[in-house]
Design a protein around this motif. Structure first.
Motif, PDB file in Angstrom:
ATOM      1  N   GLN A 119      -3.815  25.014 -14.337  1.00 53.05           N
ATOM      2  CA  GLN A 119      -3.091  26.235 -13.971  1.00 53.05           C
ATOM      3  C   GLN A 119      -1.650  25.862 -13.641  1.00 53.05           C
ATOM      4  O   GLN A 119      -1.391  24.894 -12.932  1.00 53.05           O
ATOM      5  CB  GLN A 119      -3.757  26.905 -12.761  1.00 53.05           C
ATOM      6  CG  GLN A 119      -3.030  28.139 -12.245  1.00 53.05           C
ATOM      7  CD  GLN A 119      -3.769  28.794 -11.091  1.00 53.05           C
ATOM      8  OE1 GLN A 119      -4.947  29.144 -11.210  1.00 53.05           O
ATOM      9  NE2 GLN A 119      -3.106  28.946  -9.975  1.00 53.05           N
ATOM     10  N   LEU A 120      -0.708  26.642 -14.180  1.00 54.34           N
ATOM     11  CA  LEU A 120       0.695  26.290 -13.997  1.00 54.34           C
ATOM     12  C   LEU A 120       1.545  27.541 -14.192  1.00 54.34           C
ATOM     13  O   LEU A 120       1.232  28.391 -15.031  1.00 54.34           O
ATOM     14  CB  LEU A 120       1.103  25.220 -15.014  1.00 54.34           C
ATOM     15  CG  LEU A 120       2.180  24.206 -14.599  1.00 54.34           C
ATOM     16  CD1 LEU A 120       1.771  23.461 -13.350  1.00 54.34           C
ATOM     17  CD2 LEU A 120       2.452  23.225 -15.734  1.00 54.34           C
ATOM     18  N   ASP A 121       2.628  27.630 -13.404  1.00 50.73           N
ATOM     19  CA  ASP A 121       3.528  28.770 -13.580  1.00 50.73           C
ATOM     20  C   ASP A 121       4.511  28.478 -14.714  1.00 50.73           C
ATOM     21  O   ASP A 121       4.645  27.345 -15.183  1.00 50.73           O
ATOM     22  CB  ASP A 121       4.283  29.079 -12.288  1.00 50.73           C
ATOM     23  CG  ASP A 121       5.217  27.964 -11.869  1.00 50.73           C
ATOM     24  OD1 ASP A 121       6.341  27.908 -12.387  1.00 50.73           O
ATOM     25  OD2 ASP A 121       4.809  27.118 -11.042  1.00 50.73           O
ATOM     26  N   HIS A 122       5.216  29.517 -15.151  1.00 54.54           N
ATOM     27  CA  HIS A 122       6.042  29.441 -16.354  1.00 54.54           C
ATOM     28  C   HIS A 122       7.130  28.370 -16.248  1.00 54.54           C
ATOM     29  O   HIS A 122       7.278  27.537 -17.153  1.00 54.54           O
ATOM     30  CB  HIS A 122       6.680  30.818 -16.611  1.00 54.54           C
ATOM     31  CG  HIS A 122       7.573  30.845 -17.813  1.00 54.54           C
ATOM     32  ND1 HIS A 122       7.090  30.948 -19.104  1.00 54.54           N
ATOM     33  CD2 HIS A 122       8.930  30.770 -17.918  1.00 54.54           C
ATOM     34  CE1 HIS A 122       8.105  30.932 -19.950  1.00 54.54           C
ATOM     35  NE2 HIS A 122       9.226  30.832 -19.271  1.00 54.54           N
ATOM     36  N   ASN A 123       7.891  28.376 -15.181  1.00 53.79           N
ATOM     37  CA  ASN A 123       9.021  27.444 -15.055  1.00 53.79           C
ATOM     38  C   ASN A 123       8.564  25.992 -15.033  1.00 53.79           C
ATOM     39  O   ASN A 123       9.171  25.119 -15.665  1.00 53.79           O
ATOM     40  CB  ASN A 123       9.833  27.764 -13.798  1.00 53.79           C
ATOM     41  CG  ASN A 123      10.577  29.083 -13.913  1.00 53.79           C
ATOM     42  OD1 ASN A 123      10.841  29.557 -15.017  1.00 53.79           O
ATOM     43  ND2 ASN A 123      10.902  29.692 -12.786  1.00 53.79           N
ATOM     44  N   ASN A 124       7.491  25.719 -14.303  1.00 58.94           N
ATOM     45  CA  ASN A 124       6.993  24.342 -14.239  1.00 58.94           C
ATOM     46  C   ASN A 124       6.419  23.892 -15.579  1.00 58.94           C
ATOM     47  O   ASN A 124       6.532  22.719 -15.953  1.00 58.94           O
ATOM     48  CB  ASN A 124       5.932  24.206 -13.149  1.00 58.94           C
ATOM     49  CG  ASN A 124       6.542  24.161 -11.759  1.00 58.94           C
ATOM     50  OD1 ASN A 124       7.643  23.646 -11.569  1.00 58.94           O
ATOM     51  ND2 ASN A 124       5.856  24.712 -10.777  1.00 58.94           N
ATOM     52  N   LEU A 125       5.809  24.824 -16.304  1.00 53.24           N
ATOM     53  CA  LEU A 125       5.275  24.481 -17.615  1.00 53.24           C
ATOM     54  C   LEU A 125       6.415  24.144 -18.578  1.00 53.24           C
ATOM     55  O   LEU A 125       6.339  23.152 -19.323  1.00 53.24           O
ATOM     56  CB  LEU A 125       4.449  25.639 -18.171  1.00 53.24           C
ATOM     57  CG  LEU A 125       3.834  25.423 -19.571  1.00 53.24           C
ATOM     58  CD1 LEU A 125       2.966  24.178 -19.588  1.00 53.24           C
ATOM     59  CD2 LEU A 125       3.033  26.648 -19.994  1.00 53.24           C
ATOM     60  N   ILE A 126       7.486  24.944 -18.551  1.00 56.35           N
ATOM     61  CA  ILE A 126       8.646  24.662 -19.395  1.00 56.35           C
ATOM     62  C   ILE A 126       9.223  23.283 -19.055  1.00 56.35           C
ATOM     63  O   ILE A 126       9.549  22.484 -19.942  1.00 56.35           O
ATOM     64  CB  ILE A 126       9.731  25.742 -19.208  1.00 56.35           C
ATOM     65  CG1 ILE A 126       9.246  27.106 -19.699  1.00 56.35           C
ATOM     66  CG2 ILE A 126      11.017  25.333 -19.925  1.00 56.35           C
ATOM     67  CD1 ILE A 126       9.160  27.241 -21.176  1.00 56.35           C
ATOM     68  N   ALA A 127       9.336  23.001 -17.752  1.00 55.86           N
ATOM     69  CA  ALA A 127       9.917  21.725 -17.316  1.00 55.86           C
ATOM     70  C   ALA A 127       9.057  20.545 -17.767  1.00 55.86           C
ATOM     71  O   ALA A 127       9.579  19.520 -18.242  1.00 55.86           O
ATOM     72  CB  ALA A 127      10.076  21.716 -15.802  1.00 55.86           C
ATOM     73  N   GLU A 128       7.734  20.674 -17.646  1.00 54.14           N
ATOM     74  CA  GLU A 128       6.856  19.563 -18.022  1.00 54.14           C
ATOM     75  C   GLU A 128       6.834  19.353 -19.536  1.00 54.14           C
ATOM     76  O   GLU A 128       6.765  18.216 -20.007  1.00 54.14           O
ATOM     77  CB  GLU A 128       5.451  19.812 -17.488  1.00 54.14           C
ATOM     78  CG  GLU A 128       5.350  19.729 -15.966  1.00 54.14           C
ATOM     79  CD  GLU A 128       3.972  19.316 -15.507  1.00 54.14           C
ATOM     80  OE1 GLU A 128       3.242  18.689 -16.298  1.00 54.14           O
ATOM     81  OE2 GLU A 128       3.629  19.612 -14.356  1.00 54.14           O
ATOM     82  N   VAL A 129       6.871  20.449 -20.288  1.00 51.76           N
ATOM     83  CA  VAL A 129       6.913  20.326 -21.750  1.00 51.76           C
ATOM     84  C   VAL A 129       8.200  19.627 -22.172  1.00 51.76           C
ATOM     85  O   VAL A 129       8.190  18.721 -23.016  1.00 51.76           O
ATOM     86  CB  VAL A 129       6.802  21.715 -22.412  1.00 51.76           C
ATOM     87  CG1 VAL A 129       7.115  21.620 -23.908  1.00 51.76           C
ATOM     88  CG2 VAL A 129       5.411  22.288 -22.205  1.00 51.76           C
ATOM     89  N   THR A 130       9.331  20.032 -21.580  1.00 56.63           N
ATOM     90  CA  THR A 130      10.616  19.412 -21.908  1.00 56.63           C
ATOM     91  C   THR A 130      10.594  17.920 -21.592  1.00 56.63           C
ATOM     92  O   THR A 130      11.070  17.094 -22.377  1.00 56.63           O
ATOM     93  CB  THR A 130      11.750  20.092 -21.126  1.00 56.63           C
ATOM     94  OG1 THR A 130      11.761  21.489 -21.422  1.00 56.63           O
ATOM     95  CG2 THR A 130      13.097  19.494 -21.500  1.00 56.63           C
ATOM     96  N   LYS A 131      10.029  17.574 -20.443  1.00 61.67           N
ATOM     97  CA  LYS A 131       9.968  16.170 -20.039  1.00 61.67           C
ATOM     98  C   LYS A 131       9.072  15.363 -20.973  1.00 61.67           C
ATOM     99  O   LYS A 131       9.398  14.231 -21.348  1.00 61.67           O
ATOM    100  CB  LYS A 131       9.460  16.076 -18.599  1.00 61.67           C
ATOM    101  CG  LYS A 131       9.395  14.652 -18.069  1.00 61.67           C
ATOM    102  CD  LYS A 131       8.912  14.630 -16.625  1.00 61.67           C
ATOM    103  CE  LYS A 131       8.825  13.213 -16.090  1.00 61.67           C
ATOM    104  NZ  LYS A 131       8.339  13.180 -14.690  1.00 61.67           N
ATOM    105  N   GLN A 132       7.946  15.954 -21.375  1.00 54.75           N
ATOM    106  CA  GLN A 132       7.002  15.223 -22.213  1.00 54.75           C
ATOM    107  C   GLN A 132       7.539  15.008 -23.626  1.00 54.75           C
ATOM    108  O   GLN A 132       7.210  14.014 -24.274  1.00 54.75           O
ATOM    109  CB  GLN A 132       5.670  15.988 -22.266  1.00 54.75           C
ATOM    110  CG  GLN A 132       4.540  15.189 -22.862  1.00 54.75           C
ATOM    111  CD  GLN A 132       3.208  15.874 -22.696  1.00 54.75           C
ATOM    112  OE1 GLN A 132       2.623  16.353 -23.657  1.00 54.75           O
ATOM    113  NE2 GLN A 132       2.709  15.943 -21.466  1.00 54.75           N
ATOM    114  N   LEU A 133       8.390  15.923 -24.104  1.00 55.50           N
ATOM    115  CA  LEU A 133       8.886  15.837 -25.471  1.00 55.50           C
ATOM    116  C   LEU A 133      10.250  15.178 -25.588  1.00 55.50           C
ATOM    117  O   LEU A 133      10.758  15.003 -26.695  1.00 55.50           O
ATOM    118  CB  LEU A 133       8.962  17.240 -26.089  1.00 55.50           C
ATOM    119  CG  LEU A 133       7.633  17.958 -26.298  1.00 55.50           C
ATOM    120  CD1 LEU A 133       7.866  19.387 -26.753  1.00 55.50           C
ATOM    121  CD2 LEU A 133       6.759  17.220 -27.297  1.00 55.50           C
ATOM    122  N   GLN A 134      10.881  14.843 -24.460  1.00 55.56           N
ATOM    123  CA  GLN A 134      12.255  14.354 -24.517  1.00 55.56           C
ATOM    124  C   GLN A 134      12.382  13.012 -25.237  1.00 55.56           C
ATOM    125  O   GLN A 134      13.473  12.640 -25.663  1.00 55.56           O
ATOM    126  CB  GLN A 134      12.827  14.231 -23.111  1.00 55.56           C
ATOM    127  CG  GLN A 134      12.183  13.167 -22.244  1.00 55.56           C
ATOM    128  CD  GLN A 134      12.755  13.150 -20.841  1.00 55.56           C
ATOM    129  OE1 GLN A 134      13.610  13.957 -20.512  1.00 55.56           O
ATOM    130  NE2 GLN A 134      12.277  12.237 -20.017  1.00 55.56           N
TER     131      GLN A 134
END
Length: 779
Positions: free
Chosen positions: A510-525
């Protein structure tokens, strides 16, 4: 004499006392007069000296005080005395020294004044914020220099020179940091961040770096020692690490590597493989798997050609054909543009096609004539003979002149069916390049027009027997080509973003929108900088396909749909599994679904090989595990769901075939005559059938599997054609089973109660009507 007569003890005591008094006097003198002295002197020096000279004088004064303390004063006073010198001569004039015109820090960087830079570093490190001031100025200077470089149109005209300039700048500052700044890690980090900043200001940096590598591996490293090759490759990898869009570099690198391999123009296979190993170390196996597949194809093609000529010994004396069989997905995507080959070559190609398809079942060949080369033996006017190395398109054009002395542009275009843009470049290289002009053009001009006519140049001559005629092609991409490449990159990013989202949600639940965006960006950087807008679109797409679900009360909160529903879907079949086994089964099944949704195309490449990839024993293995009790029905359906989602990338027809063999075990059971007599001969038979918990749950899982798999794959049940959904080696799905699954798709969840069981049965056998004595209110 008197002191000496009283003995050494008395003498030593008096000397110690006098020395102590002198030390106290020195402290007061230094405190009262030292600060003022150095304040006046520093002001005098800074008015008449440049930065380098001032630093020398300050260094000398500081060393003098340190020597004076070591010879005459108490060592404990050194800190206080040097603090006075540092404050008055360095700290108070720090900014003025750094920014001093024509001699400050920037001037030292520009003129490579290593001694002055080292002196400034050693002095400024003694005062608060001294090194941070140097670091700030260095960072700003590098960024500004880099911006001027990437914004200079003249520099951008030559990609190889552009990248070489980047490497020269990096070498320069690495040397400064190593020799002048004591290899300070904070300065190295500042240098890296500065280069990363301005390199990514140029959107074509990935392409330019790939072009630089292409130039070096084609000719730039010829005759260079292995150690120097490794140094060059390491420098390239250093620039590669600065790129934010590493996937764009991968696209261009794959294109350039393909051209090198197919043309045989690479300097060294060892150098090529060394760079791939470095990329693999940096970015992982997935980044280089297709690149390694290209080398595998080249080796396999050699073996294939040996087998072809061994089976056709009569071809030894005729024209020679060398075919590189490329695996779709491993090589850059090419539009399959065919042209009319000369008759003798066309016959050879058909023989190879027959041989290859006869030795490899289930494969398709499409000729990429735009990627080939040819060697032609030509005789010109005075009997002068040459061997011409040309492209396949150029070969098709030149062979036409065996039967004609003069051909118009339109006649050549009609005879070869080469695309217009490629044909014009081809004719330019044959007729307009000095020293390579084997054809003549009328009228003479720099461009090829549709009204031009072409002749064999009887006066052609060359000192070389072998003459290579290149194709006129721009080193950089045209605007349409850039747009096409960018579009392919964006399409390839979509499944990667989706895979990252699914992995994160499987982990976080479970994750809110902003944290999900941040984690996706970090994982794909490590591959590219994800666009938040595109990530949001991928989230919506995953929600539509049931990979994610939005919280009913908070639309900005996302949940993994399998958190609660996995055991609900499995039902009572999971009650016998302990926690450890359950976690293992859950991990395998859920990750299979994620794999199917996001990563299939990067694994199998060509969607056409999907059925062969899946049918070879996978269905039998899953069915065998289930029959032996090693794989529960719910687990079987999750695995089946993963394969069906994977099949969706291959198209509706192939997905239907996969669905057919996934449902085949159940279909065979339902079509058995004894089973039909027992349960399908009358309406109450189905009631008895679904009263058995095991059968009822098995049917439930099959219904949810069919419904959810089609939903996730994006295919509507209304579009599913059961008549065509059988594999070549299996029987079609039984019509009763077809009706059962297609009509029951709306019942994606129901409790194990008599009420819903009867509802399901009435849907499956809608041509019957009956009443269950225990439920008077339902027909």
């Amino acid at each position: 004499m008197v002191l000496h007569k009283f003995g050494e003890k008395l003498y030593s005591g008096l000397v110690a006392t006098m020395t102590g008094h002198l030390k106290e006097i020195a402290k007061s003198v230094e405190a009262a007069q030292g600060a003022e002295f150095y304040r006046v002197e520093s002001q005098k020096f800074i008015e008449c000296c440049d930065c380098g000279d001032y630093l020398k004088k300050a260094e000398r004064r500081l060393n003098e005080e340190i020597d004076r303390v070591s010879h005459y004063l108490d060592p404990r006073t050194e800190k206080k005395i040097t603090n006075v010198v540092e404050k008055e001569m360095i700290e108070n004039h720090m900014l003025r020294l750094i920014h001093m015109e024509n001699s400050g820090l920037v001037h030292m960087f520009s003129d490579d004044k290593y001694d002055d830079l080292g002196r400034m570093y050693n002095l400024f490190r003694r005062v608060p914020d001294g090194l941070s001031k140097i670091r700030e100025v260095m960072t700003e200077h590098i960024k500004e220099t880099g911006k001027q470089l990437v914004n200079d149109p003249e520099r951008l005209k030559d990609p190889v020179e552009f990248v070489q300039r980047l490497l020269d700048e990096k070498d320069k500052y690495d040397k400064i940091i190593n020799f002048a700044f004591n290899n300070d890690k904070s300065f190295q980090n500042a240098l890296n961040s500065s280069f990363e900043y301005f390199i990514n200001l140029n959107p074509r940096s990935p392409e330019f770096i790939s072009l630089f590598v292409d130039d070096k591996l084609r000719k730039g490293l010829k005759g260079v020692s292995e150690d120097d090759v490794e140094v060059t490759l390491d420098k390239v990898m250093m620039l590669f690490r600065y790129l934010q869009e590493k996937d764009v570099f991968e696209k261009y690198y794959k294109q350039h590597l393909a051209k090198r391999l197919l043309s045989g123009k690479t300097v060294s296979d060892d150098a090529e493989r060394s760079l791939i190993v470095k990329l693999k170390t940096e970015c992982g196996y997935q980044f280089t798997s297709k690149l390694e597949g290209m080398f595998t194809d080249m080796k396999t093609s050699q073996d294939t050609m040996q087998g072809f000529y061994a089976s056709h010994p009569e071809l030894v004396d005729g024209p020679t054909l060398t075919v590189q069989v490329l695996t779709t997905g491993s090589w850059p995507t090419q539009s399959s543009v065919t042209c009319n080959l000369p008759a003798e070559m066309s016959a050879l190609c058909e023989k190879f096609r027959s041989y290859y398809l006869g030795t490899h079942t289930g494969r398709r060949l499409s000729w990429q004539t735009n990627m080939g080369t040819a060697d032609l033996k030509a005789t010109f006017g005075k009997g002068q003979k040459h061997e011409l190395n040309v492209s396949t398109y150029q070969m098709c054009v030149l062979m036409l002149f065996n039967n004609a002395d003069r051909l118009s542009y339109k006649e050549i275009e009609q005879a070869t069916e080469i695309p217009a843009s490629d044909l014009k470049r081809c004719l330019q290289s044959l007729a307009l390049v000095k020293g390579r002009n084997v054809l003549r053009k009328e009228p003479m001009s720099k461009d090829v027009g549709e009204d031009d006519a072409f002749f064999v140049n009887d006066k052609f001559s060359s000192k070389l027997y072998k003459v290579k005629i290149g194709t006129v092609v721009a080193q950089k991409e045209s605007e349409p080509e850039k747009q096409e490449t960018r579009q392919r990159v964006e399409e390839d990013r979509k499944p990667q973003i989706e895979a990252a989202i699914v992995r994160i949600m499987k982990s976080r639940k479970q994750l809110d929108h902003n944290n999900l965006i941040a984690e996706v960006t970090k994982q794909l950087q490590s591959r590219f900088l994800a666009n938040p807008t595109e990530v949001k679109k991928r989230i919506e797409s995953l929600i539509e396909r049931d990979f994610l679900e939005r919280d009913e009360n908070d639309r900005k909160l996302y949940r993994d749909p399998d958190v609660v529903s996995l055991k609900t879907r499995f039902g009572s079949n999971l009650e016998s599994i302990d926690d450890g086994e359950y976690e293992f089964v859950e991990f395998i099944c859920e990750n299979m679904v994620s794999l199917g949704a996001s990563n299939l195309q990067s694994i199998v490449g060509d969607s056409n090989i999907l059925p062969f990839y899946l049918e070879q024993g996978i269905a039998n293995t899953i069915g065998c595990l289930q029959r032996e009790g090693c794989l529960l029905r719910g687990e079987h359906n999750l695995l089946g769901e993963a394969f069906l989602v994977m099949a969706s990338v291959a198209g509706i027809q192939q997905q239907q075939e996969v669905l057919a063999w996934l449902l085949e075990p159940l279909s065979q059971e339902w079509t058995h005559s004894e089973w039909q007599d027992k349960y399908l001969s009358e309406p109450y038979g189905l009631v008895y059938l679904f009263s058995e918990a095991q059968v009822m749950w098995s049917s439930f899982h099959s219904v949810t599997f069919f419904d959810k798999a089609l939903n996730r794959s994006g295919i509507k049940k209304a579009n599913w054609n059961p008549e065509n959904s059988s594999t070549p080696d299996s029987t079609p799905i039984n019509p009763i089973l077809i009706k059962y699954f297609v009509l029951s798709g709306s019942c994606s969840y129901f409790p194990a109660t008599s009420h819903y069981t009867l509802s399901l049965v009435s849907i499956c056998t809608s041509n019957f009507t009956w009443r269950d004595p225990s439920c008077n209110d339902h027909e």
